[in-house]
Structures are given as C-alpha cells and as structure tokens.
Write a protein that holds these residues in place. Structure first.
Motif, PDB file in Angstrom:
ATOM      1  N   ARG A  39      36.803  39.449  40.928  1.00 40.55           N
ATOM      2  CA  ARG A  39      35.742  38.464  41.179  1.00 40.55           C
ATOM      3  C   ARG A  39      36.105  37.559  42.354  1.00 40.55           C
ATOM      4  NH1 ARG A  39      31.355  36.382  42.575  1.00 40.55           N
ATOM      5  NH2 ARG A  39      30.914  34.290  41.845  1.00 40.55           N
ATOM      6  N   ARG A  47      31.791  35.448  51.323  1.00 45.40           N
ATOM      7  CA  ARG A  47      31.890  34.283  52.205  1.00 45.40           C
ATOM      8  C   ARG A  47      32.357  34.679  53.612  1.00 45.40           C
ATOM      9  NH1 ARG A  47      30.532  33.436  47.585  1.00 45.40           N
ATOM     10  NH2 ARG A  47      29.461  31.484  47.147  1.00 45.40           N
ATOM     11  N   GLU A  69      23.417  26.614  39.180  1.00 46.34           N
ATOM     12  CA  GLU A  69      22.859  27.879  38.676  1.00 46.34           C
ATOM     13  C   GLU A  69      23.439  29.058  39.444  1.00 46.34           C
ATOM     14  OE1 GLU A  69      21.130  27.940  35.960  1.00 46.34           O
ATOM     15  OE2 GLU A  69      21.064  25.754  35.848  1.00 46.34           O
ATOM     16  N   ARG A  70      24.660  28.889  39.918  1.00 45.56           N
ATOM     17  CA  ARG A  70      25.408  29.948  40.620  1.00 45.56           C
ATOM     18  C   ARG A  70      24.880  30.219  42.023  1.00 45.56           C
ATOM     19  NH1 ARG A  70      26.060  35.612  38.306  1.00 45.56           N
ATOM     20  NH2 ARG A  70      26.933  35.925  40.389  1.00 45.56           N
ATOM     21  N   PRO A  72      24.290  30.080  45.988  1.00 43.35           N
ATOM     22  CA  PRO A  72      25.135  29.680  47.116  1.00 43.35           C
ATOM     23  C   PRO A  72      24.548  28.448  47.803  1.00 43.35           C
ATOM     24  CG  PRO A  72      23.886  31.675  47.657  1.00 43.35           C
ATOM     25  CD  PRO A  72      23.571  31.338  46.226  1.00 43.35           C
ATOM     26  N   ILE A  82      23.216  36.471  49.075  1.00 41.67           N
ATOM     27  CA  ILE A  82      24.472  37.231  48.990  1.00 41.67           C
ATOM     28  C   ILE A  82      24.311  38.316  47.946  1.00 41.67           C
ATOM     29  CG2 ILE A  82      26.791  37.014  47.952  1.00 41.67           C
ATOM     30  CD1 ILE A  82      27.071  34.330  49.384  1.00 41.67           C
ATOM     31  N   THR A  83      24.940  39.462  48.214  1.00 39.51           N
ATOM     32  CA  THR A  83      25.060  40.464  47.156  1.00 39.51           C
ATOM     33  C   THR A  83      26.402  41.170  47.283  1.00 39.51           C
ATOM     34  OG1 THR A  83      24.008  42.337  46.036  1.00 39.51           O
ATOM     35  CG2 THR A  83      23.955  42.369  48.439  1.00 39.51           C
ATOM     36  N   HIS A  84      26.914  41.642  46.151  1.00 35.93           N
ATOM     37  CA  HIS A  84      28.101  42.501  46.201  1.00 35.93           C
ATOM     38  C   HIS A  84      28.051  43.477  45.041  1.00 35.93           C
ATOM     39  CE1 HIS A  84      28.998  38.746  44.142  1.00 35.93           C
ATOM     40  NE2 HIS A  84      29.430  38.157  45.221  1.00 35.93           N
ATOM     41  N   ASP A 105      19.799  42.373  47.384  1.00 37.31           N
ATOM     42  CA  ASP A 105      20.554  42.899  46.244  1.00 37.31           C
ATOM     43  C   ASP A 105      21.015  44.322  46.559  1.00 37.31           C
ATOM     44  OD1 ASP A 105      21.362  42.457  43.362  1.00 37.31           O
ATOM     45  OD2 ASP A 105      20.315  44.368  43.206  1.00 37.31           O
ATOM     46  N   GLU A 148      15.952  41.469  41.060  1.00 36.17           N
ATOM     47  CA  GLU A 148      17.082  40.562  41.344  1.00 36.17           C
ATOM     48  C   GLU A 148      16.911  39.928  42.732  1.00 36.17           C
ATOM     49  OE1 GLU A 148      19.774  40.606  38.276  1.00 36.17           O
ATOM     50  OE2 GLU A 148      20.957  41.927  39.568  1.00 36.17           O
ATOM     51  N   LYS A 152      16.574  35.898  43.613  1.00 36.54           N
ATOM     52  CA  LYS A 152      17.406  35.174  44.579  1.00 36.54           C
ATOM     53  C   LYS A 152      16.559  34.463  45.635  1.00 36.54           C
ATOM     54  CE  LYS A 152      21.294  38.335  44.008  1.00 36.54           C
ATOM     55  NZ  LYS A 152      22.110  39.359  44.707  1.00 36.54           N
ATOM     56  N   PHE A 155      14.649  31.376  43.569  1.00 37.41           N
ATOM     57  CA  PHE A 155      15.372  30.214  43.036  1.00 37.41           C
ATOM     58  C   PHE A 155      15.463  29.032  44.010  1.00 37.41           C
ATOM     59  CE2 PHE A 155      18.884  27.530  42.016  1.00 37.41           C
ATOM     60  CZ  PHE A 155      18.595  27.204  40.699  1.00 37.41           C
ATOM     61  N   TRP A 161      14.220  28.891  36.456  1.00 40.16           N
ATOM     62  CA  TRP A 161      14.464  30.242  35.974  1.00 40.16           C
ATOM     63  C   TRP A 161      13.228  31.118  36.180  1.00 40.16           C
ATOM     64  CZ3 TRP A 161      18.044  33.524  34.946  1.00 40.16           C
ATOM     65  CH2 TRP A 161      17.792  34.627  34.107  1.00 40.16           C
ATOM     66  N   LEU A 162      13.456  32.392  36.435  1.00 46.16           N
ATOM     67  CA  LEU A 162      12.368  33.374  36.486  1.00 46.16           C
ATOM     68  C   LEU A 162      12.853  34.574  35.689  1.00 46.16           C
ATOM     69  CD1 LEU A 162       9.586  34.038  37.954  1.00 46.16           C
ATOM     70  CD2 LEU A 162      10.977  35.306  39.605  1.00 46.16           C
ATOM     71  N   PHE A 164      12.655  38.377  33.730  1.00 51.72           N
ATOM     72  CA  PHE A 164      12.241  39.716  34.155  1.00 51.72           C
ATOM     73  C   PHE A 164      10.784  40.007  33.778  1.00 51.72           C
ATOM     74  CE2 PHE A 164      16.866  40.201  34.238  1.00 51.72           C
ATOM     75  CZ  PHE A 164      17.027  40.840  35.449  1.00 51.72           C
TER      76      PHE A 164
END
Ligand SMILES: CC(C)(COP(=O)(O)OP(=O)(O)OC[C@H]1O[C@@H](n2cnc3c(N)ncnc32)[C@H](O)[C@@H]1OP(=O)(O)O)[C@@H](O)C(=O)NCCC(=O)NCCS
Length: 218
Positions: A39, A47, A69-70, A72, A82-84, A105, A148, A152, A155, A161-162, A164
């Motif tokens: 992680r 980054r 809410e996580r 960036p 961002i995606t990974h 995503d 997803e 992103k 938000f 929140w949204l 599914f």
C-alpha cells in the motif's frame, strides 16, 4: 493508454510494471498511517505520477495528502484523479479553469468475483450487460470500473457519498464510451445541475481503463 481517454487539457502520467522509483515527500510519509509495504508503494507511485503531471501543468511539487474520505488533496487551482492496480498506476490532472472534475480507474481485465455484480449494479444494468457483444471484454468489470471513475469525479464536486445503485450506467461499445445517469440530485457546475457523467474506456488483455471528465460547459 489512459491519456487517450481524456481531453488534451488533461495531463496524464502513468507507470507500468513494478520496477519504478517511487518518491514520498516527508509530509506524505508522516501522514500515511501504518500500512502494508504494498500500500505504501502504490501510494508513493501515485504521488510520483501526480508530481510529474503537476510539473507539466507548471505547478510546483507539493505533498499530496489525503482528505477525510480518502480523496487526494490537490494544490489550489488543480483537479485530478489517481488510480492504481497491480502493475499499473496513473494520475490525471488538469487546471480547474479547464476541467471541472476528473475520475480515472484501472482494473485488471478479469470477471468480477462471484457475487460482486449484484452488489454494484441495478437489475436493469444486469439485463443490458447481457445484450453487449461477446467480444472477450469483461463487461461486468468494465461497468464496475466506470462507476468507480464516476465516483472519483463526483466526490470533489459534491463532497458526499454516491452508491452503486445511485447511477444507471449504459455502455456503447461502438464508441468505447459510457454514460452514468445520476438518479438523485447532481452537483452544480457553473450554473447547471449535472444529471449524467460521461466517460470513455480502453481495454486490452491486461487492463480495463476508464476515465470520466466533467467539463464546465457540456
Ligand atoms: C474510492 C474508490 C472509488 C477507489 O477505487 P479503487 O478501485 O478501490 O482504487 P483505485 O486504486 O482505483 O483508486 C484509489 C484512489 O482513489 C482516490 N480516492 C479515494 N477516495 C476518493 C474520493 N472520495 N474521491 C476521489 N478520489 C478518491 C485516491 O486517490 C486513491 O488513491 P490513494 O489513496 O493512493 O491516494 C473505491 O474504493 C470506493 O470506495 N468505491 C465505492 C464508491 C463508488 O465507487 N460508488 C459508485 C458510484 S456509481
């Protein structure tokens, strides 16, 4: 890859494979809670991509911390995403004057695990999935990825929140694009209420990539 899914005003930097140098600034390292080495590495790789994209936009390198809410936290005047996933990491950034919001995503190109489709789709979407051409694309995973990306992009505009089930997706294989109709009230951009978010996708044997752009003017 991801860059081809976004307008020219968006700068995308991606890293493929696992042998890249990943750089965390001290403030980022301090803010990162105790996490697994994996992680920590994906956080740092993202980054690294984001700072390269900032440089292209002419924005000085700054720590990219994480909100409650996580999300960036970008420097003032910048929007991004961002995606990974295994073997792939990307950051897409633009100046706020050019683009209202972005979501990207990446997913491994494989079917969703058993039981997940029902949790991330509405019944109507599951029916539409059955109508999509049998071309080897894992449409279930693509739909998930598109949602997803929508989240992103959603938000930063709404700060809420949204779920599914709050979006009704349609996929158009002829144009490699998708559209998510927002079933509740959408965020306001300029003087319009956003009622749907649109995006594009790219699929190869390894990855599914999706990207959503919200422009100031539709
Ligand atoms: C947040 C979420 C979208 C991340 O997707 P993921 O496939 O797990 O992971 P990815 O690697 O693609 O993306 C992770 C990045 O998303 C970004 N992210 C996380 N929360 C975010 C938010 N609230 N808003 C914008 N971006 C966010 C972060 O930059 C994160 O990377 P980082 O922690 O290294 O900075 C996902 O975990 C989630 O919570 N989904 C539920 C909400 C949703 O998708 N609803 C569908 C609406 S139709």
């Amino acid at each position: 890859m991801m860059g081809s899914l976004l307008p020219a005003s968006v700068t995308v930097v991606h890293l493929k494979g696992d042998d890249h140098e990943a750089e965390l600034l001290p403030a980022e390292a301090d803010a990162l809670p105790a996490v697994s080495p994996r992680r920590r590495r994906e956080f740092a790789l993202a980054r690294t991509c984001a700072r390269r994209a900032l440089a292209t936009l002419g924005v000085p390198a700054v720590p990219i911390l994480t909100g409650p809410e996580r999300e960036p936290l970008w420097p003032p005047g910048v929007v991004g995403s961002i995606t990974h996933c295994s073997g792939y990491c990307a950051a897409a950034l633009a100046l706020k004057g050019e683009v209202a919001s972005l979501g990207i995503d990446a997913e491994l190109h494989d079917e969703l695990p058993r039981g997940v489709l029902g949790m991330v789709t509405r019944g109507q979407e599951r029916e539409w999935l059955l109508d999509l051409p049998d071309t080897g694309v894992c449409w279930d995973r693509l739909l998930f990825s598109a949602k997803e990306s929508i989240y992103k992009a959603w938000f930063p505009l709404s700060r809420s929140w949204l779920g599914f089930a709050d979006v009704l997706m349609s996929i158009d294989p002829r144009t490699a694009s998708f559209r998510g109709r927002l079933l509740g009230p959408g965020p306001v951009v300029g003087n319009r209420s956003v009622t749907a978010m649109e995006g594009r996708y790219l699929v190869d044997e390894h990855w599914i990539l999706t990207a959503v752009t919200v422009l100031h003017e539709p």
